[in-house]
Structure formats: C-alpha cells, structure tokens
Design a protein around this motif. Structure first.
Motif, PDB file in Angstrom:
ATOM      1  N   PHE A 288       0.802  -1.165   0.094  1.00 52.40           N
ATOM      2  CA  PHE A 288      -0.091   0.003   0.100  1.00 52.40           C
ATOM      3  C   PHE A 288       0.902   1.289  -0.086  1.00 52.40           C
ATOM      4  O   PHE A 288       0.163   2.372   0.039  1.00 52.40           O
ATOM      5  CB  PHE A 288      -0.972   0.006   1.195  1.00 52.40           C
ATOM      6  N   SER A 289       1.980   1.096  -0.106  1.00 47.57           N
ATOM      7  CA  SER A 289       3.017   2.446   0.214  1.00 47.57           C
ATOM      8  C   SER A 289       2.702   3.315  -0.936  1.00 47.57           C
ATOM      9  O   SER A 289       2.734   4.731  -0.425  1.00 47.57           O
ATOM     10  CB  SER A 289       4.730   1.892  -0.082  1.00 47.57           C
ATOM     11  N   TYR A 335      -2.851   4.263  13.884  1.00 47.08           N
ATOM     12  CA  TYR A 335      -3.576   3.271  14.326  1.00 47.08           C
ATOM     13  C   TYR A 335      -4.167   2.484  13.008  1.00 47.08           C
ATOM     14  O   TYR A 335      -4.510   1.458  13.234  1.00 47.08           O
ATOM     15  CB  TYR A 335      -4.569   3.445  15.418  1.00 47.08           C
ATOM     16  N   LEU A 336      -4.271   3.275  11.959  1.00 50.59           N
ATOM     17  CA  LEU A 336      -4.701   2.649  10.807  1.00 50.59           C
ATOM     18  C   LEU A 336      -3.892   1.759   9.897  1.00 50.59           C
ATOM     19  O   LEU A 336      -4.335   1.044   8.918  1.00 50.59           O
ATOM     20  CB  LEU A 336      -5.661   3.768   9.894  1.00 50.59           C
ATOM     21  N   ARG A 337      -2.699   1.975  10.354  1.00 47.17           N
ATOM     22  CA  ARG A 337      -1.499   1.501   9.486  1.00 47.17           C
ATOM     23  C   ARG A 337      -1.741  -0.181   9.359  1.00 47.17           C
ATOM     24  O   ARG A 337      -1.754  -0.710   8.205  1.00 47.17           O
ATOM     25  CB  ARG A 337      -0.227   1.731   9.929  1.00 47.17           C
ATOM     26  N   SER A 338      -2.209  -0.752  10.591  1.00 46.85           N
ATOM     27  CA  SER A 338      -2.565  -2.229  10.502  1.00 46.85           C
ATOM     28  C   SER A 338      -3.969  -2.534   9.764  1.00 46.85           C
ATOM     29  O   SER A 338      -4.275  -3.761   9.495  1.00 46.85           O
ATOM     30  CB  SER A 338      -2.757  -2.774  11.977  1.00 46.85           C
ATOM     31  N   LYS A 339      -4.654  -1.768   9.350  1.00 47.16           N
ATOM     32  CA  LYS A 339      -6.071  -1.835   8.873  1.00 47.16           C
ATOM     33  C   LYS A 339      -6.218  -1.307   7.332  1.00 47.16           C
ATOM     34  O   LYS A 339      -7.149  -1.529   6.739  1.00 47.16           O
ATOM     35  CB  LYS A 339      -7.029  -0.879   9.765  1.00 47.16           C
ATOM     36  N   LEU A 340      -5.002  -1.174   6.694  1.00 50.69           N
ATOM     37  CA  LEU A 340      -5.023  -0.802   5.378  1.00 50.69           C
ATOM     38  C   LEU A 340      -5.514  -1.740   4.479  1.00 50.69           C
ATOM     39  O   LEU A 340      -6.265  -1.403   3.539  1.00 50.69           O
ATOM     40  CB  LEU A 340      -3.516  -0.422   4.924  1.00 50.69           C
ATOM     41  N   CYS A 341      -5.572  -2.970   4.668  1.00 49.90           N
ATOM     42  CA  CYS A 341      -5.968  -4.134   3.871  1.00 49.90           C
ATOM     43  C   CYS A 341      -7.639  -4.020   3.725  1.00 49.90           C
ATOM     44  O   CYS A 341      -8.061  -3.922   2.455  1.00 49.90           O
ATOM     45  CB  CYS A 341      -5.690  -5.286   4.510  1.00 49.90           C
ATOM     46  N   SER A 342      -8.183  -3.833   4.628  1.00 48.32           N
ATOM     47  CA  SER A 342      -9.675  -3.726   4.913  1.00 48.32           C
ATOM     48  C   SER A 342     -10.073  -2.286   4.197  1.00 48.32           C
ATOM     49  O   SER A 342     -11.092  -1.989   3.821  1.00 48.32           O
ATOM     50  CB  SER A 342     -10.361  -3.852   6.269  1.00 48.32           C
ATOM     51  N   LEU A 343      -9.252  -1.268   4.623  1.00 44.45           N
ATOM     52  CA  LEU A 343      -9.577   0.287   4.155  1.00 44.45           C
ATOM     53  C   LEU A 343      -9.164  -0.039   2.582  1.00 44.45           C
ATOM     54  O   LEU A 343     -10.035   1.043   1.945  1.00 44.45           O
ATOM     55  CB  LEU A 343      -8.677   1.250   4.517  1.00 44.45           C
ATOM     56  N   TYR A 344      -8.562  -0.712   1.943  1.00 46.68           N
ATOM     57  CA  TYR A 344      -8.379  -0.735   0.607  1.00 46.68           C
ATOM     58  C   TYR A 344      -9.548  -1.460  -0.120  1.00 46.68           C
ATOM     59  O   TYR A 344      -9.956  -1.080  -0.958  1.00 46.68           O
ATOM     60  CB  TYR A 344      -7.047  -1.633   0.379  1.00 46.68           C
ATOM     61  N   GLU A 345     -10.126  -2.687   0.530  1.00 46.57           N
ATOM     62  CA  GLU A 345     -11.266  -3.356   0.214  1.00 46.57           C
ATOM     63  C   GLU A 345     -12.488  -2.550  -0.011  1.00 46.57           C
ATOM     64  O   GLU A 345     -13.319  -2.515  -0.828  1.00 46.57           O
ATOM     65  CB  GLU A 345     -11.549  -4.414   0.919  1.00 46.57           C
ATOM     66  N   ASN A 346     -12.701  -1.502   0.991  1.00 48.23           N
ATOM     67  CA  ASN A 346     -13.607  -0.687   1.180  1.00 48.23           C
ATOM     68  C   ASN A 346     -13.700   0.902   0.339  1.00 48.23           C
ATOM     69  O   ASN A 346     -14.459   1.770   0.515  1.00 48.23           O
ATOM     70  CB  ASN A 346     -14.405  -0.630   2.459  1.00 48.23           C
ATOM     71  N   ASP A 347     -12.271   0.882  -0.330  1.00 48.97           N
ATOM     72  CA  ASP A 347     -12.119   2.133  -1.047  1.00 48.97           C
ATOM     73  C   ASP A 347     -11.721   3.304  -0.207  1.00 48.97           C
ATOM     74  O   ASP A 347     -11.545   4.468  -0.672  1.00 48.97           O
ATOM     75  CB  ASP A 347     -13.185   2.453  -2.042  1.00 48.97           C
ATOM     76  N   CYS A 348     -11.730   3.183   1.097  1.00 47.94           N
ATOM     77  CA  CYS A 348     -11.682   4.216   2.244  1.00 47.94           C
ATOM     78  C   CYS A 348     -10.249   4.685   1.944  1.00 47.94           C
ATOM     79  O   CYS A 348      -9.814   5.978   2.248  1.00 47.94           O
ATOM     80  CB  CYS A 348     -11.634   4.011   3.433  1.00 47.94           C
ATOM     81  N   ILE A 349      -9.411   4.130   1.454  1.00 47.82           N
ATOM     82  CA  ILE A 349      -7.949   4.290   1.264  1.00 47.82           C
ATOM     83  C   ILE A 349      -7.347   5.206   0.307  1.00 47.82           C
ATOM     84  O   ILE A 349      -6.499   6.021   0.180  1.00 47.82           O
ATOM     85  CB  ILE A 349      -7.064   2.867   1.054  1.00 47.82           C
ATOM     86  N   PHE A 350      -8.646   5.667  -0.668  1.00 47.79           N
ATOM     87  CA  PHE A 350      -8.417   6.662  -1.592  1.00 47.79           C
ATOM     88  C   PHE A 350      -9.089   8.051  -1.300  1.00 47.79           C
ATOM     89  O   PHE A 350      -9.307   8.842  -1.940  1.00 47.79           O
ATOM     90  CB  PHE A 350      -9.316   6.109  -2.828  1.00 47.79           C
ATOM     91  N   ASP A 351      -9.660   7.849   0.010  1.00 50.15           N
ATOM     92  CA  ASP A 351     -10.215   9.128   0.427  1.00 50.15           C
ATOM     93  C   ASP A 351      -9.345  10.351   0.446  1.00 50.15           C
ATOM     94  O   ASP A 351      -7.901  10.499   0.805  1.00 50.15           O
ATOM     95  CB  ASP A 351     -10.722   9.210   1.902  1.00 50.15           C
ATOM     96  N   LYS A 352      -9.826  11.491  -0.055  1.00 51.25           N
ATOM     97  CA  LYS A 352      -8.742  12.586   0.032  1.00 51.25           C
ATOM     98  C   LYS A 352      -9.087  13.493   1.098  1.00 51.25           C
ATOM     99  O   LYS A 352     -10.034  14.418   0.939  1.00 51.25           O
ATOM    100  CB  LYS A 352      -9.208  13.498  -1.427  1.00 51.25           C
TER     101      LYS A 352
END
Length: 454
Positions: A288-289, A335-352
């Motif tokens: 996810f880097s 604290y979200l670093r360990s949750k990046l996988c699920s944040l990627y799946e629900n598209d939150c990782i692309f939030d601006k």
C-alpha cells in the motif's frame, strides 16, 4: 495561540484554551441525501463569510452576525446569508459521460467593493459569482406603471424623477463569468493568484492559467500527459499559488512529491524549480506504500515560508528552502496502518483529506474517520483529537479530547480502532483567518467550533 490541547494539557498556563461547540448546520436525518453531502468549505479573507458547496451543486454562504450586547453568548454566530444553485448536472454527448454537479472547490476573491466574488468549480466548469445586496428599489418611472406595464406615451403629460425607496434586504447571486471547455480531465483545484487578476485550475494531468476577465482562453502552464497514456505513472492531485509571489505555484502528485514552479523561467512550467520529496524508508515498504503516499492536499502557510501536505496517514510541513525532507511530520491516524487491507477493500484508502493552517501558522487541522478531526500545535508539538457530533452540541459545551485504543486493555474514555465508523469522515475543514473559529464538514452537517478562553 498557546496550545490546541486545551486547559488539561498543562504547560500553557492561563493562555491555554479549550474548544467549545458553537453551532451545527444541516438536517439531523439518519438517511442523508447524496446531494446534501458537503464537498468543500471556505472562509473569505475577512472571515465574516463562510461558504460551503455540496454534491447537489449548491453553494450556501453563511454570514457572521455582529456581536450582540444583549446576547453576549452568541459571540458572532454564522447565519445563512445566501443560497444558490451554482452548477447543474450536464451530459457530454461526444464522450457519453455524465458531468456531476458536485462543487469540488470554492475560492473567494479579495473584496474590492461592496459586493463579494467567489469562484466555484465542478469537474469541468469554473464560474465566477457575484454576491451583492439590494435594499432600495426605484419607483416613479415615466414609461412604466408601478406594476411594470408600459404606459401609453400619449398619456404622459409630465416628466417624473424616479426616486429610490427602501425595501427588504435582498441578497443576489449572479454568474459574472463562466470558464468552460478547458479541461479534459476532472478539475481538482483552483487557486487565486496574489495579483488578484489571474487564477489557476488543475486537473489530473494539466494546470491552466486564467485571467478573471477572459473566459474564452487560458494558458496551459503544466502538462504531464505522456504521449502514450500507457506510460502514465502519476497524476496531479492539488495545486496552489504562493500567497505573496505571483509567479510561484506548487503542485502535488500521486507519487507523494511536490513541485514548485516559477512562471518567470518559461511559459510552460514542465521543468520545476524545486522538487520536494521525502526518501522512502525501505523497512516500512508494503503493497500500500504508493497509495498512502499520494498527496491529497497542499497548502502554503499565510507567511509563504512553509507549505503543508496531507497524505493518507500524516501531515507534513515543508520549508520552501529545504527540498530533501519535511521539517515537521504529524501522524494523523497511525493506528490505521494495520487496517490498510480492509481500508483498501472498502475504498476508504482513496479518501482525499484536506488540511488547513490557523491564521498565525502556529497550528494545523485535518480530518479523520468516525467524525474525528485532529489539531496540531507546531510550537508545543502537542496534538488533540476532537469529535464533531450532535452528542456534544449544547451551546458552549467544551469538546472532550478523544483517544483511540489500538490493542490491549481499553480505558473507559477510549474508543477501539475496530469500532470506528469509516462512513463518517471529516474530509473538509476551514480555519477562520484571524480568530480561533473552525468549520468542520461532517457528511451533510457543518459544525462550527470556537475557543473558550479560560
């Protein structure tokens, strides 16, 4: 400003302050209409007007009331001043694409006369709006009756001088200029230049320079589109003019880099003057880097000496004189670093997420999930997490700091990282240019908080 953390933080003494609730705007309904979701928030230069844009293409402007001696606690509340439909949904028949009416950005122009001007943009079209007041109307025309019908010229026997009569205050919003057809890709930024005559607009691959008076042409000043689109490796994510030097602007990229350009060097600024990039730590590299290093916002400090960038997990402050690393880094939600996988799946990782400075550049604010937002004091290096919620929306109620527990035993006031609501996100915030008043957009509600001097 002594400390963002408030009285309980210690060390700041009597100058410390706490944040307290002032107002909340918007409906309380659980079912939120998509059109009502706030998509941008912006104070004007004096801070007396606060504009919001939403996904339904509307702009709502709030005006700060004058302080009232009979109601000392109102302390300059913001009330609706004007509401207008800025953009409508459109359809591009050539590309078979729907163009959303959602307002991506609002930028105020410095006030020159009694009227106010602002730029608003959706994905494709920028509009210059004039907001003006009318409290008088002309009466006693020669050629027209009071109801507006034309009079018979033969029955006019004497000339009258029309007079101005007072009427109820009317606030009118009228589009003065429409800047269209200059962007192939979606506009993500607009920024007014310090010369107050020009502004820039940026999409994924190009930045254009406009004159506020000229709508039929703009100058392309950055173009990063490769000849072969398969070779595309990065896109422009944000751009802004320097607050004092009209020839300098910056733009950030999805690769986590920032380029500073000087328009004096050449007409097309494809060769940057400065290139800001933090070297990556190989030990922390993951799948996810690249995604989390993408910069979602860049803002110059009011002084023009620093700029701030927001990526997914952190806020960085850069000195314009030092390109190889930021001078300050603040973790927003590590604290979200360990949750990046699920944040990627629900598209939150692309939030601006956006970020903003306070008036004196001594503190910065940015949003997070669960309707949390973060404030960082640059002098004391203290930080605080606050929540925009209706639970603490009693007038003058002091906001309690929130803490997120990452594992182990959860304390009474802490919230577990697993119970955070990722649908409630604070993407857009604004800080009053001189006072400690902040505006925080939480889905379809606008929260206004202010300091409570101890």
């Amino acid at each position: 400003m002594a400390g963002v953390a408030g009285g309980g933080g210690g060390g700041g003494g009597g100058n410390d302050f706490q944040w307290c609730f002032s107002q909340v705007k918007g409906a309380i309904d659980e079912d939120v209409a998509e059109a009502d979701i706030i998509s941008t928030v912006e104070f004007n230069y004096s801070g007396d007007l606060l504009a919001t844009g939403d996904k339904g293409g509307r702009v709502v402007i709030f005006q700060r009331e004058q302080e009232n001696k009979s109601r000392p606690h109102s302390r300059g509340e913001y009330n609706v001043y004007s509401t207008f439909q800025s953009h409508e949904p459109e359809f591009d028949y050539l590309k078979s694409l729907e163009i959303e009416e959602k307002i991506n950005k609002i930028r105020w122009l410095p006030q020159q006369n009694a009227a106010h001007f602002l730029l608003s943009t959706n994905d494709k079209t920028i509009k210059l709006w004039k907001i003006s007041e009318r409290d008088k109307r002309a009466e006693g025309y020669n050629l027209k009756d009071e109801d507006g019908r034309l009079r018979d010229p033969f029955r006019i026997t004497a000339l009258r001088v029309p007079i101005l009569k007072p009427m109820d205050l009317m606030v009118e919003a009228s589009p003065r200029r429409i800047f269209a057809n200059a962007h192939t890709y979606h506009i993500n930024s607009i920024s007014v230049n310090s010369d107050h005559e020009t502004y820039l607009s940026a999409d994924d691959l190009r930045i254009n320079l406009w004159h506020l008076e000229i709508t039929d042409r703009s100058f392309n000043i950055v173009d990063i589109k490769p000849a072969n689109m398969e070779e595309l490796t990065e896109v422009i994510t944000a751009a802004e003019f320097h607050p004092h030097h009209c020839n300098v602007f910056v733009y950030s990229s999805s690769k986590g880099t920032i380029r500073l350009c000087d328009m004096r060097s050449s007409a097309l600024c494809d060769r940057h003057s400065k290139f800001f990039e933090e070297p990556e730590d190989p030990s922390s590299r993951s799948f996810f880097s690249e995604i989390i290093s993408s910069i979602s916002d860049v803002k110059f400090s009011h002084s023009g000496r620093y700029m701030m960038t927001r990526d997914y997990l952190s806020v960085k402050v850069w000195d314009l004189n030092m390109e190889n690393r930021p001078v300050e880094t603040y973790q927003v939600h590590e604290y979200l670093r360990s949750k990046l996988c699920s944040l990627y799946e629900n598209d939150c990782i692309f939030d601006k997420f956006e970020c903003c400075w306070n008036g004196s550049d001594s503190a910065i604010m940015t949003g997070s999930y669960n309707n949390f937002f973060r404030l960082f004091d640059r002098n004391t290096r203290r930080d605080i997490t606050l929540e925009a919620s209706r639970e603490s929306s009693k007038p003058r109620a002091i906001l309690k700091p929130r803490k997120v527990c990452t594992g182990g035993k959860r304390k009474k006031d802490e919230i577990s990282v697993d119970s955070l609501d990722f649908n409630k996100k604070i993407l857009h915030t604004a800080w009053h240019p001189t006072d400690n008043i902040i505006a925080v957009a939480a889905t379809n509600n606008l929260y206004i908080f202010q300091d409570k001097i101890n």
